[in-house]
Structure formats: structure tokens, C-alpha cells
Scaffold this motif. Structure first.
Motif, PDB file in Angstrom:
ATOM      1  N   GLY A 143       3.068   6.000  -9.273  1.00  0.00           N
ATOM      2  CA  GLY A 143       3.351   5.218  -8.065  1.00  0.00           C
ATOM      3  C   GLY A 143       3.129   3.737  -8.314  1.00  0.00           C
ATOM      4  N   HIS A 144       2.099   3.422  -9.073  1.00  0.00           N
ATOM      5  CA  HIS A 144       1.839   2.008  -9.376  1.00  0.00           C
ATOM      6  C   HIS A 144       2.968   1.422 -10.232  1.00  0.00           C
ATOM      7  N   ARG A 145       3.438   2.246 -11.174  1.00  0.00           N
ATOM      8  CA  ARG A 145       4.553   1.751 -12.022  1.00  0.00           C
ATOM      9  C   ARG A 145       5.759   1.437 -11.159  1.00  0.00           C
ATOM     10  N   PRO A 185       1.305  11.788 -11.168  1.00  0.00           N
ATOM     11  CA  PRO A 185       0.001  11.111 -11.157  1.00  0.00           C
ATOM     12  C   PRO A 185       0.094   9.792 -10.374  1.00  0.00           C
ATOM     13  N   ARG A 186      -1.021   9.378  -9.780  1.00  0.00           N
ATOM     14  CA  ARG A 186      -1.026   8.152  -8.967  1.00  0.00           C
ATOM     15  C   ARG A 186      -0.437   6.955  -9.724  1.00  0.00           C
ATOM     16  N   VAL A 187      -0.705   6.926 -11.030  1.00  0.00           N
ATOM     17  CA  VAL A 187      -0.248   5.768 -11.800  1.00  0.00           C
ATOM     18  C   VAL A 187       1.276   5.636 -11.806  1.00  0.00           C
ATOM     19  N   LEU A 244      -5.001   1.054 -15.845  1.00  0.00           N
ATOM     20  CA  LEU A 244      -3.527   1.066 -15.758  1.00  0.00           C
ATOM     21  C   LEU A 244      -3.030  -0.091 -14.880  1.00  0.00           C
ATOM     22  N   LEU A 245      -3.743  -0.361 -13.793  1.00  0.00           N
ATOM     23  CA  LEU A 245      -3.333  -1.476 -12.917  1.00  0.00           C
ATOM     24  C   LEU A 245      -3.422  -2.798 -13.673  1.00  0.00           C
ATOM     25  N   MET A 246      -4.470  -2.946 -14.474  1.00  0.00           N
ATOM     26  CA  MET A 246      -4.604  -4.179 -15.276  1.00  0.00           C
ATOM     27  C   MET A 246      -3.461  -4.280 -16.296  1.00  0.00           C
ATOM     28  N   ASP A 275       0.829  -1.211   0.000  1.00  0.00           N
ATOM     29  CA  ASP A 275       0.000   0.000   0.000  1.00  0.00           C
ATOM     30  C   ASP A 275       0.859   1.254   0.000  1.00  0.00           C
ATOM     31  N   GLY A 276       0.296   2.320  -0.577  1.00  0.00           N
ATOM     32  CA  GLY A 276       0.954   3.626  -0.527  1.00  0.00           C
ATOM     33  C   GLY A 276       1.505   4.110  -1.861  1.00  0.00           C
ATOM     34  N   ASN A 277       1.180   3.410  -2.928  1.00  0.00           N
ATOM     35  CA  ASN A 277       1.668   3.841  -4.248  1.00  0.00           C
ATOM     36  C   ASN A 277       1.158   5.234  -4.610  1.00  0.00           C
ATOM     37  N   ARG A 311     -13.666  -0.142  -7.472  1.00  0.00           N
ATOM     38  CA  ARG A 311     -14.361   1.122  -7.194  1.00  0.00           C
ATOM     39  C   ARG A 311     -13.506   2.336  -7.547  1.00  0.00           C
ATOM     40  N   ARG A 312     -12.272   2.126  -7.912  1.00  0.00           N
ATOM     41  CA  ARG A 312     -11.390   3.254  -8.245  1.00  0.00           C
ATOM     42  C   ARG A 312     -11.734   3.835  -9.618  1.00  0.00           C
ATOM     43  N   PRO A 313     -11.223   5.022  -9.928  1.00  0.00           N
ATOM     44  CA  PRO A 313     -11.507   5.611 -11.252  1.00  0.00           C
ATOM     45  C   PRO A 313     -11.104   4.641 -12.358  1.00  0.00           C
ATOM     46  N   ALA A 355      -9.709   4.870 -15.176  1.00  0.00           N
ATOM     47  CA  ALA A 355      -8.375   5.013 -15.777  1.00  0.00           C
ATOM     48  C   ALA A 355      -7.317   4.347 -14.893  1.00  0.00           C
ATOM     49  N   GLU A 356      -7.490   4.481 -13.577  1.00  0.00           N
ATOM     50  CA  GLU A 356      -6.519   3.866 -12.663  1.00  0.00           C
ATOM     51  C   GLU A 356      -6.648   2.340 -12.706  1.00  0.00           C
ATOM     52  N   VAL A 357      -7.902   1.855 -12.738  1.00  0.00           N
ATOM     53  CA  VAL A 357      -8.108   0.402 -12.815  1.00  0.00           C
ATOM     54  C   VAL A 357      -7.468  -0.129 -14.087  1.00  0.00           C
TER      55      VAL A 357
END
Ligand code: IPE
Ligand code: IPE
Ligand code: MG
Length: 260
Positions: free
Chosen positions: A42-44, A38-40, A84-86, A26-28, A76-78, A80-82
Motif C-alpha cells: 500500500g505504501h508503494r 502486505p501493508r508495504v 520501507l517507508l524510509m 492515509d489508508g495505505n 512507533r510502527r514495526p 520493517a514498515e518504518v
């Protein structure tokens, strides 16, 4: 003791390396936001950290690593974020699995696959098949996973396959149908990012796990923080309901051997 024996019955000695580590990464988002990214982003970065942690676990002789990558609530996330995670998950399946295979890592996904598209499900099955016989470390990625879903799917399958057991259902009936049935229950649970909650992760399997919470955000997680968590774990006396005196007398082992 067989590796799959419930860890709530046989107590691992204090000071050992955990056999199974489960992590909520957690915390990306906050890592990225702190940097005005952008949050993404952090996911990268978070996806890259997975590789690093996998190596660190392997080096320490940890046999099972389970990572919470996407919860059943994260839809439930936006959008675009979902998506990108996929995309990142797909990238891992396409790009990383061969490397893991070479390193002797067994890869699998736990979670409800019915919400993934066919191509993704195929990639998951291919990765699982390719690495099925590997024994160095089992990496389980929890994707579209929820602890409540896990318990329900286990009950549903048991009811289908063993209707005769339902009326007198006990833990040993259900255990083989739960995700991670072939692994010891997690010894050490780590959550990064500062939140102190379980967020519907392995509800059944974490019954007697030792918890370690850290404010370190997942993109900054490294071997040092892993070692802090392990050191904390190694100092704890696990009792599973017994007293320290009983443990010192070696009673837990004797009683367990007698099935009590
Ligand atoms: C964890 O980081 C990654 C996923 C849930 C997929 P977050 O995206 O939850 O990061 P924060 O909690 O917003 O910082
Ligand atoms: C939990 O993180 C799920 C994953 C890390 C995949 P969240 O950031 O989604 O958890 P909550 O919703 O804040 O509890
Ligand atoms: Mg979060």
C-alpha cells in the motif's frame, strides 16, 4: 495581498481555487490488507499516487501542496514498515526530484531532520537547493513532522535569536519561525482513509482551514476526488469570526486593511 499574509486576517473570496492544499495521505495499509497484500504494498502504491496528485494540482493552478508523509509518531510502527517507508522516501529524493525540477516545482521537507541519517539529510538539502528558485508550485513533504514539534521549535529558535521578544511574544513574532512561514496558511485540508482527526499535523497553520474528509483510501485518490474536495471548498463561505453580512458589505477587507 502579499502571499504570506496570514489567511486568518484576509479572507479569500468564496469560489476561488485554493492557493494551498494540505493532505494527510492515509489508508495505505488498509488498501493493501483489503487485497490480502502486505501493508508495504500500500505504501508503494501510495508513493506513486503522489506523482499523480502533484500533476493534478499543477494543472489546477494550486501554488502550494503540503503532504503528510511520516509523522513524529510513526516511528512507533514495526521497524520493517518504518524502514520501507524510509526507503520509499529516499527513492523519491533520488528518482523524482529531477523530474519535479524540470516541471518547475520547488521541493522541500518540513520536519525534524535530526532523526534521519546523514546521507538522507544531504539528499534533502540537495533537492531543496536544486529546486529553490522554482515558482510553479511548492511541494512540502512533512517527514518526521509533528504540529507540536513545529510550534516548540519555533519558540526555541525565537528565544535564541530574539530573547527580547519573549515576554511580549505575539503571533507575528512567532510566524516566521514556523514551518511553511513563506506560504499562505492552507485553504483546504484533505484527509483520506476515513479517519476524522488531525493526528498532530499542522496544528498552528490549520486554525482557519476548511476540512474535507473522504473514505477514499490514499492509493485510490485521484483527480476526481481532488476535484470533489475543491468543489466542496469553493462552496464554503469563510468568515474568520465575522458575519455573512459583514462579508457581503466588503467590511472584512476594509477592516483588515486597517489592521483590525
Ligand atoms: C498512511 O497510511 C501512510 C503513513 C502513515 C506513512 P497508513 O499506513 O496509516 O494506512 P492505514 O491507516 O493503516 O490504512
Ligand atoms: C497520519 O497517519 C500520518 C501520515 C499520514 C503520515 P496515521 O495513520 O499515522 O494517523 P493515526 O495515528 O492513525 O492518527
Ligand atoms: Mg493510518
Amino acid at each position: 495581498m502579499p502571499e504570506t499574509e496570514s489567511s486568518t486576517r484576509v479572507i479569500p473570496a468564496t469560489g476561488l481555487m485554493p492557493r494551498h492544499v494540505a493532505i494527510i495521505m492515509d489508508g495505505n495499509g488498509r488498501w493493501a490488507q483489503k487485497r490480502l497484500l502486505p501493508r508495504v504494498a500500500g505504501h508503494r502504491r501510495g508513493a506513486e499516487v503522489v506523482r499523480r496528485v502533484l500533476v493534478a494540482c499543477r494543472e489546477r493552478g494550486i501554488r502550494h501542496l503540503t503532504l503528510f508523509a511520516f509523522s513524529s509518531e510513526n516511528w512507533r510502527r514495526p521497524p520493517a514498515e518504518v524502514s520501507l517507508l524510509m526507503k520509499l522516501f529516499r527513492g523519491m529524493l533520488e528518482g523524482e526530484v529531477a523530474r519535479m525540477h524540470e516541471a518547475g516545482i520547488r521541493f522541500r521537507v518540513i520536519g525534524d531532520l535530526s532523526r534521519f541519517d546523514e546521507g538522507m539529510v544531504q539528499l534533502i538539502h540537495n533537492a531543496e537547493q536544486l529546486t529553490a528558485a522554482n515558482t510553479v508550485l511548492t511541494l512540502s513533504i512533512a517527514a518526521n513532522y509533528g504540529g507540536r514539534w513545529d510550534i516548540l521549535q519555533a519558540v526555541r529558535r525565537l528565544a535564541q535569536e530574539r530573547p527580547d521578544r519573549i515576554a511580549t511574544l505575539d503571533e507575528t513574532d512567532l510566524a516566521p519561525y514556523l514551518a511553511l512561514a513563506d506560504a499562505p496558511e492552507p485553504d483546504l485540508f484533505i484527509r483520506t482513509g476515513g479517519e476524522q482527526r488531525v493526528s498532530n499535523f499542522l496544528l498552528w497553520q490549520l486554525a482557519y482551514t476548511e476540512y474535507f474528509f473522504t473514505d477514499v483510501l490514499w492509493p485510490e485518490f485521484d483527480a476526481r476526488t481532488l476535484d470533489l474536495a475543491i468543489a466542496s471548498y469553493q462552496q464554503r463561505e469563510r468568515r474568520f469570526g465575522r458575519t455573512s453580512e459583514q462579508l457581503r458589505a466588503g467590511e472584512a477587507t476594509r477592516r483588515d486593511a486597517a489592521g483590525q
